[in-house]
Scaffold this motif. Structure first.
Motif, PDB file in Angstrom:
ATOM      1  N   VAL A 118      27.312   2.791 -38.845  1.00  0.00           N
ATOM      2  CA  VAL A 118      26.418   3.408 -37.853  1.00  0.00           C
ATOM      3  C   VAL A 118      26.880   4.829 -37.546  1.00  0.00           C
ATOM      4  O   VAL A 118      26.080   5.777 -37.517  1.00  0.00           O
ATOM      5  N   ARG A 119      28.184   4.973 -37.333  1.00  0.00           N
ATOM      6  CA  ARG A 119      28.718   6.307 -37.022  1.00  0.00           C
ATOM      7  C   ARG A 119      28.464   7.282 -38.169  1.00  0.00           C
ATOM      8  O   ARG A 119      28.041   8.421 -37.934  1.00  0.00           O
ATOM      9  N   ALA A 120      28.714   6.836 -39.396  1.00  0.00           N
ATOM     10  CA  ALA A 120      28.558   7.747 -40.536  1.00  0.00           C
ATOM     11  C   ALA A 120      27.134   8.284 -40.598  1.00  0.00           C
ATOM     12  O   ALA A 120      26.914   9.487 -40.757  1.00  0.00           O
ATOM     13  N   MET A 121      26.135   7.395 -40.423  1.00  0.00           N
ATOM     14  CA  MET A 121      24.765   7.899 -40.585  1.00  0.00           C
ATOM     15  C   MET A 121      24.325   8.717 -39.376  1.00  0.00           C
ATOM     16  O   MET A 121      23.653   9.731 -39.528  1.00  0.00           O
ATOM     17  N   CYS A 122      24.717   8.298 -38.173  1.00  0.00           N
ATOM     18  CA  CYS A 122      24.296   9.050 -36.985  1.00  0.00           C
ATOM     19  C   CYS A 122      24.976  10.415 -36.924  1.00  0.00           C
ATOM     20  O   CYS A 122      24.344  11.429 -36.625  1.00  0.00           O
ATOM     21  N   GLU A 123      26.257  10.445 -37.198  1.00  0.00           N
ATOM     22  CA  GLU A 123      27.009  11.689 -37.035  1.00  0.00           C
ATOM     23  C   GLU A 123      26.668  12.710 -38.121  1.00  0.00           C
ATOM     24  O   GLU A 123      26.689  13.913 -37.873  1.00  0.00           O
ATOM     25  N   ALA A 124      26.314  12.219 -39.321  1.00  0.00           N
ATOM     26  CA  ALA A 124      25.915  13.152 -40.384  1.00  0.00           C
ATOM     27  C   ALA A 124      24.577  13.812 -40.041  1.00  0.00           C
ATOM     28  O   ALA A 124      24.249  14.865 -40.573  1.00  0.00           O
ATOM     29  N   ASN A 125      23.824  13.198 -39.156  1.00  0.00           N
ATOM     30  CA  ASN A 125      22.498  13.726 -38.796  1.00  0.00           C
ATOM     31  C   ASN A 125      22.481  14.167 -37.340  1.00  0.00           C
ATOM     32  O   ASN A 125      21.472  14.043 -36.649  1.00  0.00           O
ATOM     33  N   ASP A 126      23.591  14.704 -36.874  1.00  0.00           N
ATOM     34  CA  ASP A 126      23.746  14.960 -35.439  1.00  0.00           C
ATOM     35  C   ASP A 126      22.689  15.894 -34.861  1.00  0.00           C
ATOM     36  O   ASP A 126      22.180  15.656 -33.766  1.00  0.00           O
ATOM     37  N   ARG A 127      22.315  16.912 -35.610  1.00  0.00           N
ATOM     38  CA  ARG A 127      21.382  17.895 -35.047  1.00  0.00           C
ATOM     39  C   ARG A 127      20.017  17.266 -34.786  1.00  0.00           C
ATOM     40  O   ARG A 127      19.468  17.367 -33.688  1.00  0.00           O
ATOM     41  N   ALA A 128      19.466  16.597 -35.796  1.00  0.00           N
ATOM     42  CA  ALA A 128      18.153  15.968 -35.616  1.00  0.00           C
ATOM     43  C   ALA A 128      18.228  14.807 -34.623  1.00  0.00           C
ATOM     44  O   ALA A 128      17.305  14.575 -33.833  1.00  0.00           O
ATOM     45  N   LEU A 129      19.343  14.085 -34.641  1.00  0.00           N
ATOM     46  CA  LEU A 129      19.482  12.959 -33.718  1.00  0.00           C
ATOM     47  C   LEU A 129      19.543  13.440 -32.272  1.00  0.00           C
ATOM     48  O   LEU A 129      18.967  12.818 -31.371  1.00  0.00           O
ATOM     49  N   LEU A 130      20.206  14.567 -32.040  1.00  0.00           N
ATOM     50  CA  LEU A 130      20.253  15.117 -30.680  1.00  0.00           C
ATOM     51  C   LEU A 130      18.850  15.465 -30.191  1.00  0.00           C
ATOM     52  O   LEU A 130      18.510  15.208 -29.029  1.00  0.00           O
ATOM     53  N   GLU A 131      18.042  16.043 -31.072  1.00  0.00           N
ATOM     54  CA  GLU A 131      16.662  16.375 -30.667  1.00  0.00           C
ATOM     55  C   GLU A 131      15.885  15.121 -30.284  1.00  0.00           C
ATOM     56  O   GLU A 131      15.211  15.067 -29.261  1.00  0.00           O
ATOM     57  N   ALA A 132      15.985  14.093 -31.133  1.00  0.00           N
ATOM     58  CA  ALA A 132      15.250  12.847 -30.858  1.00  0.00           C
ATOM     59  C   ALA A 132      15.777  12.174 -29.597  1.00  0.00           C
ATOM     60  O   ALA A 132      15.006  11.643 -28.785  1.00  0.00           O
ATOM     61  N   LEU A 133      17.092  12.205 -29.425  1.00  0.00           N
ATOM     62  CA  LEU A 133      17.692  11.574 -28.247  1.00  0.00           C
ATOM     63  C   LEU A 133      17.287  12.310 -26.979  1.00  0.00           C
ATOM     64  O   LEU A 133      16.952  11.687 -25.956  1.00  0.00           O
ATOM     65  N   ASP A 134      17.282  13.635 -27.016  1.00  0.00           N
ATOM     66  CA  ASP A 134      16.876  14.408 -25.843  1.00  0.00           C
ATOM     67  C   ASP A 134      15.426  14.119 -25.469  1.00  0.00           C
ATOM     68  O   ASP A 134      15.089  13.981 -24.291  1.00  0.00           O
ATOM     69  N   GLU A 135      14.577  14.042 -26.481  1.00  0.00           N
ATOM     70  CA  GLU A 135      13.165  13.748 -26.211  1.00  0.00           C
ATOM     71  C   GLU A 135      13.031  12.372 -25.536  1.00  0.00           C
ATOM     72  O   GLU A 135      12.286  12.212 -24.569  1.00  0.00           O
ATOM     73  N   THR A 136      13.784  11.402 -26.047  1.00  0.00           N
ATOM     74  CA  THR A 136      13.690  10.049 -25.493  1.00  0.00           C
ATOM     75  C   THR A 136      14.326   9.962 -24.113  1.00  0.00           C
ATOM     76  O   THR A 136      13.842   9.245 -23.235  1.00  0.00           O
TER      77      THR A 136
END
Lengths: 307, 307
Positions: free
Chosen positions: A223-241
């Motif tokens: 889970v960490r490997a996939m989330c952390e490799a995509n940190d920039r896009a994940l931060l955007e999605a997380l902020d929106e949510t």
């Protein structure tokens, strides 16, 4: 075809490629996986340089199938020993891989890929030649992609039984942040909320909690490997949510209502349930405007079922 | 036994009670459900006063099985026509029902209940005498509960095939906020995030998104009714989870790490998977300290499998 990394995805790819009649061989750093692969009748080695020299001699397609943290190091060795081979990868994030490929001077013959398949298991022992059957395999359509390499990569995906969805790297990463990485973070947070309710809460937990936390059972390093490799896009999605949930919190506190979130969420789930892929046809890689047309088609839900 | 409200839960209860050999009859406001129930061979009426007079004459257990917004009104009529009957309910939130019962002067013979069972369907036509089999049925252990009524209510749950979990009203509401109402809000928010990613995101969506949004398919009025009736406890659970997600957001932005959330969420999911109910035995309602002992047992994962 030369597969670098024989874990769940790379190992499954080697199996599927051989089953489809391709001449394919693999490399893995640990001898354990290589010994298992050889025992299972596959052509595998721990000698990366030799494997790449063979790829160069055969003008083979090289597939990077190592975890994101190992990608840059292995690209350095590819650049040294097989710099002119067609190159793809099966890593779950695309823009960071594409950037590393360009930094290593390998961009001209690179087309990224991401088979949307996997299990909670890992390693060669979990590999399965049928893993990609009926899966979606994203094939990159970034600017300047080589149409010959594109077709080679798309054909691998189709040979493995997948359908090909064309997507530009950054758009891919934004999409998977929403539909794969964010779901994992929300599942972890929900599991935590339940456990903090103690034994009574866990005794009362039923279907909504069980399903909502299922992927929190995935091994943390994956889970960490996939989330952390995509940190920039994940931060955007997380902020929106977070903004959506904050607004719901305010409405519940102020008006006692959950209407806005519940109505919108229900409509969104129905849109997902009704969503259907459609077939992209009449598109030949290399014809004028082919990349833009594929990019548009992917954005609109199109997929290639044959080539 | 007199069941007020013949929707999914009340209708299923009438069926299960009759199947268990009880003398049971029901009331429903709409003639449609009553006609269907009568056609199915059950004793049902739209005449609430007559139904309650019969309950009073038979000293029957009265079960409130209407949606939360209708609870207070029906309690007013119970107070007028059957004020001395033993009283329970099957509403999904407990403290607001208990407060309404006390306001109507019906507290002395009330013991609340909540069968943790349901489907996305509603109405008599969806009712099923087997709905409660192997389910958890919460039975209230608030201060001053009457042990005779408690035993009556617990026996109904056991007769329906459920196990009885004792819980105090506020603690029940806090627990279900975590394991039922919060999961619904997170599923709605996740569905929304996916749909906002457009067709490409929906094409790429696989298991984690499908499972994480499953309950967003539930009809909005049902989700709203249960979440909004439990607004206070749900706000607490939501605030806690917002804080967890904000912390995860900061760690990801600052250190590129999701370790804290992923490790804690994984451990929490494993705790849930390993959680087992244990049997409460040797407890007779009415003996000294019985309510406190039941409350403690419920907090620790205990349940009654027989009485």
């Amino acid at each position: 075809m030369c597969v670098l990394g024989l874990g769940l995805i790379g190992g499954s790819l080697l199996r599927a490629a051989v089953a489809a009649g391709r001449d394919a061989w693999g490399y893995n750093r640990s001898a354990d996986a290589v010994d298992q692969a050889v025992a299972d009748g596959f052509d595998a080695s721990t000698d990366l340089v030799a494997v790449l020299q063979r790829a160069r001699a055969a003008d083979a397609l090289v597939v990077i199938a190592v975890p994101m943290p190992a990608v840059d190091g292995i690209l350095g060795i590819v650049a040294e020993h097989a710099p002119d081979c067609a190159l793809t990868d099966v890593v779950s994030v695309k823009a960071p891989v594409a950037a590393a490929v360009r930094r290593r001077g390998l961009g001209a013959r690179y087309v990224g890929g991401h088979p949307m398949a996997g299990t909670a298991e890992s390693g060669w022992s979990a590999s399965d030649g049928g893993l990609f059957r009926d899966a979606v395999w994203v094939v990159g359509v970034d600017d300047h992609a080589d149409p010959v390499v594109w077709e080679q990569v798309a054909r691998v995906a189709l040979d493995c039984g997948s359908v090909v969805v064309p997507a530009e790297s950054v758009e891919h990463d934004q999409a998977v942040a929403r539909i794969s990485h964010l779901p994992h973070l929300l599942a972890e947070a929900l599991a935590l909320s339940g456990a903090r309710g103690g034994s009574l809460a866990l005794t009362l937990a039923a279907g909504s909690f069980r399903d909502g936390t299922r992927v929190a059972a995935t091994a943390p390093p994956l889970v960490r490997a996939m989330c952390e490799a995509n940190d920039r896009a994940l931060l955007e999605a997380l902020d929106e949510t977070l903004a959506v949930l904050e607004a719901a919190r305010s409405a519940l506190a102020r008006d006692g209502s959950t209407a806005d979130l519940v109505d919108a969420g229900h409509a969104a789930r129905l849109r997902y349930e009704r969503h259907e892929r459609w077939a992209i046809t009449d598109l030949e890689p290399g014809t004028p405007g082919w990349l833009g047309r594929l990019r548009n088609a992917g954005r609109k839900g199109g997929a290639l079922f044959e080539l």
